[in-house]
Design a protein around this motif. Structure first.
Motif, PDB file in Angstrom:
ATOM      1  N   ALA A  50       0.822  -1.213   0.000  1.00  0.00           N
ATOM      2  CA  ALA A  50       0.000   0.000   0.000  1.00  0.00           C
ATOM      3  C   ALA A  50       0.853   1.259   0.000  1.00  0.00           C
ATOM      4  N   GLY A  51       2.079   1.177   0.529  1.00  0.00           N
ATOM      5  CA  GLY A  51       2.961   2.330   0.594  1.00  0.00           C
ATOM      6  C   GLY A  51       2.887   3.036   1.934  1.00  0.00           C
ATOM      7  N   GLY A  52       3.965   3.723   2.287  1.00  0.00           N
ATOM      8  CA  GLY A  52       3.995   4.481   3.537  1.00  0.00           C
ATOM      9  C   GLY A  52       4.057   3.611   4.771  1.00  0.00           C
ATOM     10  N   ALA A  53       4.550   2.374   4.623  1.00  0.00           N
ATOM     11  CA  ALA A  53       4.527   1.426   5.738  1.00  0.00           C
ATOM     12  C   ALA A  53       5.596   1.703   6.787  1.00  0.00           C
ATOM     13  N   SER A  54       6.603   2.510   6.452  1.00  0.00           N
ATOM     14  CA  SER A  54       7.700   2.723   7.393  1.00  0.00           C
ATOM     15  C   SER A  54       7.245   3.399   8.674  1.00  0.00           C
ATOM     16  N   GLY A  55       6.176   4.147   8.625  1.00  0.00           N
ATOM     17  CA  GLY A  55       5.680   4.802   9.828  1.00  0.00           C
ATOM     18  C   GLY A  55       4.718   3.952  10.628  1.00  0.00           C
ATOM     19  N   THR A  56       4.409   2.740  10.115  1.00  0.00           N
ATOM     20  CA  THR A  56       3.446   1.856  10.777  1.00  0.00           C
ATOM     21  C   THR A  56       4.081   0.593  11.314  1.00  0.00           C
ATOM     22  N   ILE A  57       5.032   0.038  10.554  1.00  0.00           N
ATOM     23  CA  ILE A  57       5.583  -1.276  10.881  1.00  0.00           C
ATOM     24  C   ILE A  57       6.903  -1.130  11.628  1.00  0.00           C
ATOM     25  N   ALA A  58       6.890  -1.521  12.886  1.00  0.00           N
ATOM     26  CA  ALA A  58       8.122  -1.519  13.676  1.00  0.00           C
ATOM     27  C   ALA A  58       8.948  -2.757  13.383  1.00  0.00           C
ATOM     28  N   LYS A  59       8.267  -3.881  13.199  1.00  0.00           N
ATOM     29  CA  LYS A  59       8.952  -5.146  12.950  1.00  0.00           C
ATOM     30  C   LYS A  59       7.963  -6.128  12.355  1.00  0.00           C
ATOM     31  N   THR A  60       8.469  -6.997  11.493  1.00  0.00           N
ATOM     32  CA  THR A  60       7.679  -8.107  10.996  1.00  0.00           C
ATOM     33  C   THR A  60       8.538  -9.354  11.016  1.00  0.00           C
ATOM     34  N   MET A  61       7.947 -10.481  11.402  1.00  0.00           N
ATOM     35  CA  MET A  61       8.734 -11.707  11.537  1.00  0.00           C
ATOM     36  C   MET A  61       7.881 -12.948  11.330  1.00  0.00           C
ATOM     37  N   SER A  62       8.556 -14.051  10.995  1.00  0.00           N
ATOM     38  CA  SER A  62       7.932 -15.364  10.911  1.00  0.00           C
ATOM     39  C   SER A  62       8.912 -16.379  11.467  1.00  0.00           C
ATOM     40  N   ALA A  63       8.606 -16.922  12.623  1.00  0.00           N
ATOM     41  CA  ALA A  63       9.464 -17.942  13.240  1.00  0.00           C
ATOM     42  C   ALA A  63       8.978 -19.313  12.783  1.00  0.00           C
ATOM     43  N   TYR A  64       9.325 -19.700  11.548  1.00  0.00           N
ATOM     44  CA  TYR A  64       8.824 -20.947  10.983  1.00  0.00           C
ATOM     45  C   TYR A  64       9.435 -22.174  11.640  1.00  0.00           C
ATOM     46  N   ASP A  65      10.711 -22.137  11.913  1.00  0.00           N
ATOM     47  CA  ASP A  65      11.359 -23.273  12.550  1.00  0.00           C
ATOM     48  C   ASP A  65      10.824 -23.429  13.972  1.00  0.00           C
TER      49      ASP A  65
END
Length: 484
Positions: A50-65
């Protein structure tokens, strides 16, 4: 350019998924993390695109193992990963990290959130379509404690990639609704399906908590799930909490009692106690692996075509006060109820019912929509390891008792009934209390609503006090004179 022209009709303009994600991204205060396990980072992908995500997302992760996941969130006692407790640990861990790492003095207006899901998509053999837990912990006011919305989903699509896309759409709808529809939880619930067909995904459990949801009764939210066609059945425990049906029913022996319970009477409890005793005496039925369900169908909750929510809550409170697990379903026919239970268990099942209910089961009009008619329905009903426990009925005029031996069904159904009777699929409840034969829920309800005396003795111990204290079923404290 005009916004409307002659002939336009009013309609609800549903924002696109991109528009929803962009609106959140452009809010300078909404800030948080995404932790998604099992189906890819499908929700956060929409915010990046969508754009402009830097001001919304502090961190994103997927701990698959699994080892990594255990190292971050801890090990579950049951060793499973797609569970409510796992989701709660994810939400707590990630939300605490935000509060630890983001300086409140520097960002006094930040509205923190933590979105998480733990999901299992369809397996390679396509026999198990998958399910998951999804939730958000968030703030509406930086000075308030957090709010929380959690829900359980079941996938119905037959392709893992399609399931991932649907999950991503649902996640955006949940986050958007949490911030912009929190004051209308009924609408928030419906908006979860924006841009999603209802046959793609099922929501069978949802819970709201926090300062913005203090007035929300999660049992009523469960009822909304059925009303909106989001699921066919919901359950809640004796404490009134929404519970995942799979958690209660998985690999359990099940004894179910269907009724209106308006209100619950001594007859209902006598039927339960006698059938439960007989059920526990069956082979391979162990008490600690047996669940008793008091089930109310949606048709029994309708008043003049509409669901009477207050009446529903009255019944729920009484059944819960007696320590019972309650199920609300959209199953008019018994075979659909048995099919539903069969999703979760292959153990023994029992249905406790009165004579009139059994007669209705043998009425062909309920099965005209099936290509195999009543034979198809009975194949589904009695194919499983199921037994009907029949509570007798007394004729008020002749004093004669009707049970499985003298019960009359349509002549065309007579031999079919005999087949199930002689094969032990229908057994009589013999050790019943004859004093209860004169008690009928509809008459008790009429006495309560009209302020008559004597109805208290027809109800289980303690129930009449609850009706009076809570003013349930339009209880009138002052008796009125009844003209005969």
């Amino acid at each position: 350019m005009p916004e409307t022209i002659i002939g336009d009709k009013e309609f609800e303009n549903i924002p696109s998924i991109k528009s929803k994600a962009l609106r959140i991204n452009l809010n300078e205060n909404i800030y948080g993390t995404f932790a998604e396990i099992g189906a890819g980072q499908e929700t956060v992908r929409n915010f990046f695109r969508a754009g402009g995500a830097s001001g919304t997302i502090a961190k994103t992760m997927s701990a698959y193992d699994k080892d990594f996941s255990d190292a971050i969130y801890g090990i579950e006692e049951d060793g499973r990963y797609v569970t409510e407790s796992r989701l709660q640990k994810m939400l707590s861990h990630e939300f605490n990290l935000i509060e630890e790492r983001i300086n409140r003095d520097k960002h006094p207006n930040r509205l923190f959130f933590s979105y998480a899901n733990t999901v299992a998509t369809i397996d390679f053999a396509k026999k198990y379509k998958g399910h998951g837990w999804v939730g958000i912990r968030y703030q509406i006011d930086p000075k308030e404690p957090y709010n929380e919305i959690t829900l359980h989903i079941r996938f119905h699509e037959n392709d893992a990639q399609l399931q991932q896309i649907t999950l991503g759409t649902l996640g955006v709808n949940l986050i958007y609704g949490a911030y912009y529809k929190y004051d209308q939880p009924n609408k928030l619930l419906r908006y979860l399906y924006d841009h999603i067909d209802k046959d793609k995904i099922e929501i069978d459990t949802i819970n709201f908590s926090g300062p913005r949801f203090t007035e929300v009764d999660n049992r009523l939210m469960s009822l909304q799930l059925i009303k909106n066609g989001m699921t066919d059945a919901v359950m809640f425990d004796p404490q009134g909490h929404n519970i995942l049906p799979a958690r209660i029913l998985y690999k359990k022996n099940i004894l179910a009692l269907r009724g209106s319970f308006r209100p619950v009477t001594k007859v209902n409890i006598d039927m339960f106690e006698r059938s439960y005793e007989m059920f526990l005496n069956e082979n391979r039925v162990e008490k600690d692996r047996t669940e008793v369900i008091f089930e109310i169908t949606l048709s029994n909750l309708r008043a003049e075509g509409e669901i009477d929510e207050e009446d529903f809550m009255d019944r729920a409170r009484l059944l819960c006060s007696l320590g019972h697990t309650v199920m609300i379903s959209n199953f008019q026919e018994y075979y659909k109820l048995v099919e539903y239970f069969s999703r979760y268990t292959k153990m023994r099942m029992g249905l406790a019912m009165g004579v009139n209910n059994l007669v209705d089961i043998f009425d062909e009009k309920y099965y005209r929509h099936l290509s195999g008619g009543i034979l198809e329905a009975f194949g589904k009903l009695f194919f499983k390891d199921l037994k009907v426990y029949l509570y007798p009925m007394k004729d008020s005029e002749t004093g004669e008792y009707t049970n499985s031996e003298n019960l009359k069904v349509h002549p065309r159904m007579k031999e079919l009934y005999k087949f199930f009777k002689y094969n032990g699929k229908v057994v009589d409840i013999t050790d019943y209390n004859p004093e209860n034969m004169e008690i009928f829920s509809r008459e008790v309800l009429s006495m309560i609503e009209n302020g008559e005396e004597g109805w208290e003795e027809m109800l289980p111990l303690g129930v009449s006090e609850i009706i009076k204290d809570k003013r349930l079923f339009n209880y009138k404290s002052t008796p009125v004179k009844i003209n005969n």
